[in-house]
Design an enzyme around this catalytic site. Structure first.
Site, PDB file in Angstrom:
ATOM      1  N   ASN A 124      -1.142   5.279   3.254  1.00 21.98           N
ATOM      2  CA  ASN A 124      -1.350   5.977   1.979  1.00 21.98           C
ATOM      3  C   ASN A 124      -2.569   6.895   2.104  1.00 21.98           C
ATOM      4  O   ASN A 124      -3.630   6.449   2.533  1.00 21.98           O
ATOM      5  CB  ASN A 124      -1.581   4.919   0.874  1.00 21.98           C
ATOM      6  N   THR A 181      -1.487   2.511  -8.128  1.00 21.02           N
ATOM      7  CA  THR A 181      -2.563   3.241  -8.795  1.00 21.02           C
ATOM      8  C   THR A 181      -1.988   4.355  -9.660  1.00 21.02           C
ATOM      9  O   THR A 181      -2.450   4.587 -10.777  1.00 21.02           O
ATOM     10  CB  THR A 181      -3.543   3.788  -7.748  1.00 21.02           C
ATOM     11  N   SER A 196       0.844  -1.193   0.000  1.00 24.00           N
ATOM     12  CA  SER A 196       0.000   0.000   0.000  1.00 24.00           C
ATOM     13  C   SER A 196       0.884   1.249   0.000  1.00 24.00           C
ATOM     14  O   SER A 196       1.806   1.358   0.796  1.00 24.00           O
ATOM     15  CB  SER A 196      -0.868  -0.025   1.248  1.00 24.00           C
ATOM     16  N   GLY A 197       0.623   2.159  -0.925  1.00 26.67           N
ATOM     17  CA  GLY A 197       1.394   3.398  -0.994  1.00 26.67           C
ATOM     18  C   GLY A 197       2.631   3.297  -1.865  1.00 26.67           C
ATOM     19  O   GLY A 197       3.391   4.250  -1.991  1.00 26.67           O
ATOM     20  N   GLU A 222       0.641  -8.143   2.020  1.00 29.81           N
ATOM     21  CA  GLU A 222       0.459  -7.214   3.122  1.00 29.81           C
ATOM     22  C   GLU A 222       0.830  -7.909   4.426  1.00 29.81           C
ATOM     23  O   GLU A 222       0.289  -8.964   4.753  1.00 29.81           O
ATOM     24  CB  GLU A 222      -1.000  -6.740   3.152  1.00 29.81           C
ATOM     25  N   SER A 229      -5.449   5.486  -0.477  1.00 31.29           N
ATOM     26  CA  SER A 229      -5.243   4.048  -0.615  1.00 31.29           C
ATOM     27  C   SER A 229      -6.450   3.377  -1.276  1.00 31.29           C
ATOM     28  O   SER A 229      -7.594   3.594  -0.871  1.00 31.29           O
ATOM     29  CB  SER A 229      -5.010   3.463   0.767  1.00 31.29           C
ATOM     30  N   SER A 230      -6.183   2.590  -2.307  1.00 25.52           N
ATOM     31  CA  SER A 230      -7.289   1.866  -2.963  1.00 25.52           C
ATOM     32  C   SER A 230      -7.700   0.738  -2.030  1.00 25.52           C
ATOM     33  O   SER A 230      -6.881  -0.109  -1.697  1.00 25.52           O
ATOM     34  CB  SER A 230      -6.830   1.260  -4.278  1.00 25.52           C
ATOM     35  N   GLY A 241      -0.633  -5.632  -3.010  1.00 28.10           N
ATOM     36  CA  GLY A 241       0.505  -6.546  -2.935  1.00 28.10           C
ATOM     37  C   GLY A 241       0.485  -7.276  -1.611  1.00 28.10           C
ATOM     38  O   GLY A 241      -0.460  -7.136  -0.827  1.00 28.10           O
TER      39      GLY A 241
END
Ligand SMILES: Nc1ncnc2c1ncn2[C@@H]1O[C@H](COP(=O)(O)OP(=O)(O)OP(=O)(O)O)[C@@H](O)[C@H]1O
Ligand SMILES: [Mg+2]
Length: 1019
Positions: free
Chosen positions: A170, A125, A120-121, A402, A173-174, A400
């Site tokens: 993030n 995206t 994340s981050g 985590e 974050s998605s 990805g």
């Protein structure tokens, strides 16, 4: 010591690097000398990152570091730089990968996909947006397609508003996985898109960790919505007033402008096809979730639960009945032994039901939103679906690996997803490597790699895997809880080498595990999962009576999301993990059918700061992204491969036999060269078109020799005197020649390409020629029309009598009819303009004759070709005395006739003279009878007269009658009759003329006082 050693080695790599290498480090990890060293890998990343070189390859995989600052590398000029350039010729970039994928799709006609993964981050995206933008800017397009490109780009802010949130890691974050297909037509223009979404983190709707926020859209609405809008939705501007927004205690984020983003979203919604009504319904739903969060419960004295807050607004916004909603939020409907029972919920159950409803409403609305976007991106033309010409590039932006402090059900799903993608990666990379070896005719050497099938099986296997056990535990009657699930796991998969729990672990591991955790040894490393909440999240239950209420919503979006069948259907829907597993299976199928490229994103630090490289964090990601494993697979055989011509071109100065030119076969040239350089057999292999070099060291040594030799090569060229001069001239000539030839060949190739494109368009157009006019047949149809018109221009009929006309194509039938009429009219006008007055008069008389006699008189067709004369009598044939008697009334026409007496039918030769107002019968010099045209009655008989009819015989009857009828203006009063005609002998007395067929013309007195006319023709 280790650092120095590593530093030293990396420096060595740098010094020996190819001149094509970047200024810093190696731009492709396969060129790292010690590809097994994680430290060297990270050092290379660090060096490049320090110089803002955020992209590096591992073969065809692109590793991307998040710079956390805007770099000047995404401009239009940069896009142009990377267009059509070979992957390795230029420094690594996301555009190079995008372009390469696009070109592979175009030339190989094979669907492609780009898999983007990372923590994340890490910038997934952002990377996917850059790829989309690259296609939107660089692909060929027209107005229609530009609109699609717009929708593709505009769908992003909408999806991000509803699916992204600020997390600790993030700010944007998605919170869902996204796979997007972009469809291209045979010209390479984007024509459609489709999105699949995975596992939205619904729990965020009702709960956020400290420092995190709910989904952006709630804050955007409160900050950016108009006062009126908020009033209608009964909302206040302050997010602190909403319980679902205060859990993370973080209403505002400095890097996010909710107000501006709201405007962007509101602008984007109509672009992607939302009507005003739909937007309003959507806002109602967002507001209803906030009101739902503020719905509070109280506990009565007998333990019953009731709602303490006003819910009328909530019911209005959800479009449901208030009392039904109240009942459903505090009661549960059960079916036991076929009977329905309603039982009250206790306080906790009621709160859970409320939260479940909020999650369901939001989650399903999100799915609806994706569907809606898909409708707007869908190929409007069904034809394209079946069209072989269109190809697809898929973009996967998915969480990805985590590994958090506390990992729960979500991390379990995410990591399982990564495990599957790794499996696919290995399979596809090895497959493509193997294929290249085969085409090059080099024996395949088995690559040792870690096959993670064992872990995938542990998770997904039917009946035995963790997901199956979780499902079973959710469905099992009796007391079940998260701990009982853990025990079940221990019983079933306890012996598995990749599974450990506190109970099963040895002392060392036990110390770092809690009793509520199980540990999976993923391919990328170990992760401990806490079982708390697994059962609930997997169940994802919404009480049936709440579903029933929602089904009846008059908000179309909600009634679409909550289907009546769901309530009627007693079958339990699939559990969350199984649903995810199935969607993942489908995803891997989709990806397997495509040619993959990979972007692996890495974040340099947790503080979202530019220029900070946190080595521990980066090492962690390198490990969990499996990058070392990527590199090992890529390097398992040969580190470097190049086409013969490229290799020879670069290194030919190093061998006297190949310098300045090699005239034999390329493979022999390369062999001569490497033998001269002293390559050992195990260091290289020659394929059919490429040389494979096993170790980067071999290549770097060669490169060093080249560097060292450069001055000498220059000197050599200088000192060879006249001969060298000649050589130089020859060389120049050769360069010019080859340049010229190259240019010609390029032109030829371009022309050929254009021709092939044209033929393709033609064939396609021909196939779809009967379809609606559109991009697949426009060229063809235009061409057909154009050729028809061009052909028509040459073959237009030249005279009004020429009725020929080329047959038009179906699309031009109407136009052709119009053109034919126009052309005819044009010819007629032209004809009329030049016609002589005499001729015009003749034609007018002929027209009248036709009106009177056509199809009436047998002799008419013969008369058409014969011209009418101005008069049948010469001037001198008319007696002067008669002319004088007539005075001013000029004779317009004269003809000899035979007059028959009305009683005895005696024939008497006469002249019939016509003036403008009357006719006269003349016997030589005497006017025998004057007939005024006004007296001609013509009711029953031709030329009937009140004082008795005249019986005349004339051998130019058509001409004579036409002239008379025209002058008397009585063209409608001419009667033609076969058989017999009645006529008036005198006032009140009738006579009859009988017509009989006979060989010779005879006019005599017949029986009963009739006049008998015998003729060959009766009419
Ligand atoms: N190439 C880049 N240039 C500049 N900034 C970037 C770049 N890539 C990422 N960032 C910054 O990093 C932030 C996070 O990136 P992004 O949202 O793409 O991460 P992500 O991998 O999608 O994370 P998540 O899994 O949480 O969705 C961005 O908001 C942006 O500020
Ligand atoms: Mg993201």
């Amino acid at each position: 010591f280790l650092e120095v050693d590593i530093e030293g080695r990396v420096r060595l790599v740098m010094e020996g690097a190819l001149t094509a290498r970047d200024r810093v480090g190696v731009q492709d990890f396969v060129l790292l000398e010690n590809y097994n060293s994680e430290a060297a890998f990270i050092e290379n990343l660090r060096r490049r990152f320090r110089e803002n070189l955020i992209y590096t390859y591992i073969g065809s995989v692109l590793v991307s570091m998040n710079p956390y600052k805007e770099l000047e590398i995404y401009s239009k000029q940069q896009m142009d730089r990377y267009r059509g350039v070979s992957f390795y010729e230029i420094s690594p970039h996301i555009y190079a990968l995008s372009d390469n994928t696009y070109r592979a799709m175009r030339t190989e006609r094979k669907d492609q996909c780009i898999l983007i993964s990372g923590e994340s981050g890490a910038g997934k995206t952002e990377a996917s947006k850059k790829i989309l933008l690259y296609y939107a800017v660089t692909c060929p397009t027209n107005d229609r397609m530009a609109a699609l490109g717009d929708r593709l780009l505009q769908s992003n802010p909408v999806l991000e508003a509803f699916g992204n949130a600020k997390t600790l890691r993030n700010d944007n974050s998605s919170r869902f996985g996204k796979y997007m297909d972009v469809q291209f037509d045979f010209r390479g223009a984007p024509v459609g898109g489709h999105i699949l979404n995975y596992l939205l983190e619904k729990s965020r709707v009702v709960h956020q960790n400290h420092g995190e926020r709910n989904f952006h859209i709630f804050y955007q609405l409160l900050d950016g919505g108009e006062d009126d809008q908020l009033n209608t939705l009964n909302l206040e501007r302050n997010p602190q007033n909403y319980r679902y927004l205060v859990k993370g205690n973080c209403p505002r984020v400095s890097s996010i402008s909710d107000k501006n983003n709201w405007k962007v979203v509101m602008k984007a919604l109509p672009v992607i096809g939302f009507t005003e009504e739909e937007v309003q319904k959507l806002l109602n739903i967002i507001a209803s979730v906030l009101h739902l969060g503020n719905t509070q419960f109280g506990e009565g004295e007998e333990g019953e639960t009731y709602i303490t807050t006003e819910i009328s607004n909530l019911a209005r916004l959800l479009g449901v009945d208030g009392s039904a909603l109240r009942e459903a939020l505090t009661h549960k409907k059960l079916t036991a032994k076929g009977e329905e029972m309603i039982t009250p919920l206790n306080f906790e159950q009621a709160e859970a039901a409320r939260d479940a409803l909020a999650k369901a409403v939001y989650g399903r609305t999100f799915t609806w939103l994706v569907e809606k976007i898909n409708q707007s991106l869908a190929l409007k033309d069904e034809i394209y679906h079946s069209s072989k010409g269109s190809s697809v590039i898929g973009l996967l932006d998915i969480y990805g690996f985590e590994v958090l402090q506390h990992n729960s059900f979500e991390q379990f799903c995410i990591n399982y997803c990564n495990e599957k993608l790794q499996q696919l990666f290995i399979e596809l990379t090895l497959r493509s490597e193997q294929e290249e070896y085969e085409t090059e005719g080099i024996a395949w050497e088995t690559v040792q790699y870690f096959d993670n099938k064992i872990i995938c099986d542990l998770i997904e296997e039917k009946h035995k895997g963790i997901i199956s056990i979780l499902d079973e535990e959710c469905l099992r009657p009796g007391e079940t809880c998260d701990v009982s699930f853990l025990e079940k796991l221990e019983d079933t998969v306890g012996g598995h080498p990749h599974f450990v729990t506190h109970k099963l672990a040895n002392g060392k591991t036990r110390r770092v595990m809690s009793r509520e955790e199980f540990r999976l040894l993923h391919y990328a490393g170990e992760v401990n999962y806490n079982v708390n909440g697994f059962l609930d999240k997997n169940n994802d239950l919404l009480n049936r009576n709440l579903k029933e209420v929602m089904c009846q919503s008059d908000n179309q979006i909600l009634s679409h999301c909550f289907r009546r069948e769901e309530v009627i259907d007693q079958k339990r829907p699939e559990m969350a993990a199984t649903q995810f597993k199935n969607s993942l299976m489908k995803l891997t199928e989709i990806l397997r059918s495509k040619e993959p490229s990979y972007v692996r994103c890495i974040k340099p630090n947790d503080a979202k700061q530019p220029g900070r490289f946190d080595e521990v964090l980066v090492r962690h990601q390198v490990k969990y992204l499996g990058l070392m494993e990527n590199l090992r697979v890529r390097r398992a055989g040969f580190a470097y491969r190049r086409r013969f011509e490229a290799f020879l071109q670069r290194y030919k100065p190093l061998c006297p036999e190949t310098w300045p030119n090699w005239h034999g076969r390329l493979a022999d040239g390369v062999l001569t060269l490497v033998k001269h350089l002293g390559y050992k057999d195990e260091e290289y292999k020659l394929g059919r078109s490429k040389i494979f070099i096993r170790f980067p060291k071999t290549l770097f040594n060669t490169e060093d020799v080249l560097e060292a030799k450069k001055p000498e090569i220059g000197k050599q060229q200088y000192c060879l005197g006249v001969h060298t001069c000649m050589c130089v001239y020859i060389y120049i000539v050769i360069v010019i020649q080859s340049g010229w030839r190259g240019m010609k060949a390029r032109r030829r190739a371009k022309r050929r390409r254009q021709a092939a494109d044209l033929i393709r368009r033609f064939i396609k157009g021909f196939i779809y020629r009967h379809g609606e006019y559109g991009p697949e047949n426009d060229y063809f149809l235009d061409h057909v029309r154009y050729s028809f018109l061009k052909n028509l221009r040459k073959n237009l009929p030249k005279s009004v009598l020429d009725k020929s006309w080329p047959t038009p194509p179906p699309s031009l039938v109407e136009a052709s009819e119009h053109l034919q009429k126009l052309h005819m009219r044009n010819m007629v006008t032209k004809y009329c303009r030049i016609v002589h007055p005499e001729w015009k008069k003749q034609m007018m008389q002929k027209v009248v004759a036709s009106e009177i006699f056509k199809d009436q008189k047998d002799s008419y067709p013969q008369s058409v070709g014969r011209l009418f004369l101005d008069s049948r009598l010469e001037r001198e044939q008319i007696s002067l005395k008669v002319v004088q008697t007539l005075g001013n009334d000029k004779v317009q026409y004269g003809v000899s006739v035979i007059k028959y007496d009305k009683r005895g039918f005696k024939p008497r030769p006469r002249q019939l003279l016509l003036t403008n107002t009357f006719a006269v019968l003349v016997d030589k010099t005497k006017i025998k009878q004057r007939i005024d045209y006004t007296a001609l009655r013509g009711e029953n008989h031709p030329l009937s007269l009140p004082q008795g009819d005249l019986l005349l015989h004339c051998s130019h009857s058509i001409e004579m009658v036409t002239k008379l009828a025209m002058m008397a203006n009585k063209t409608n009063n001419v009667n033609i009759n076969p058989g017999s005609i009645q006529f008036t002998v005198a006032r009140g007395k009738e006579g009859i003329i009988d017509f009989v067929r006979g060989a010779e013309l005879k006019v005599t007195k017949g029986r009963r006082g009739h006049l008998l006319v015998v003729s060959q023709r009766l009419l």
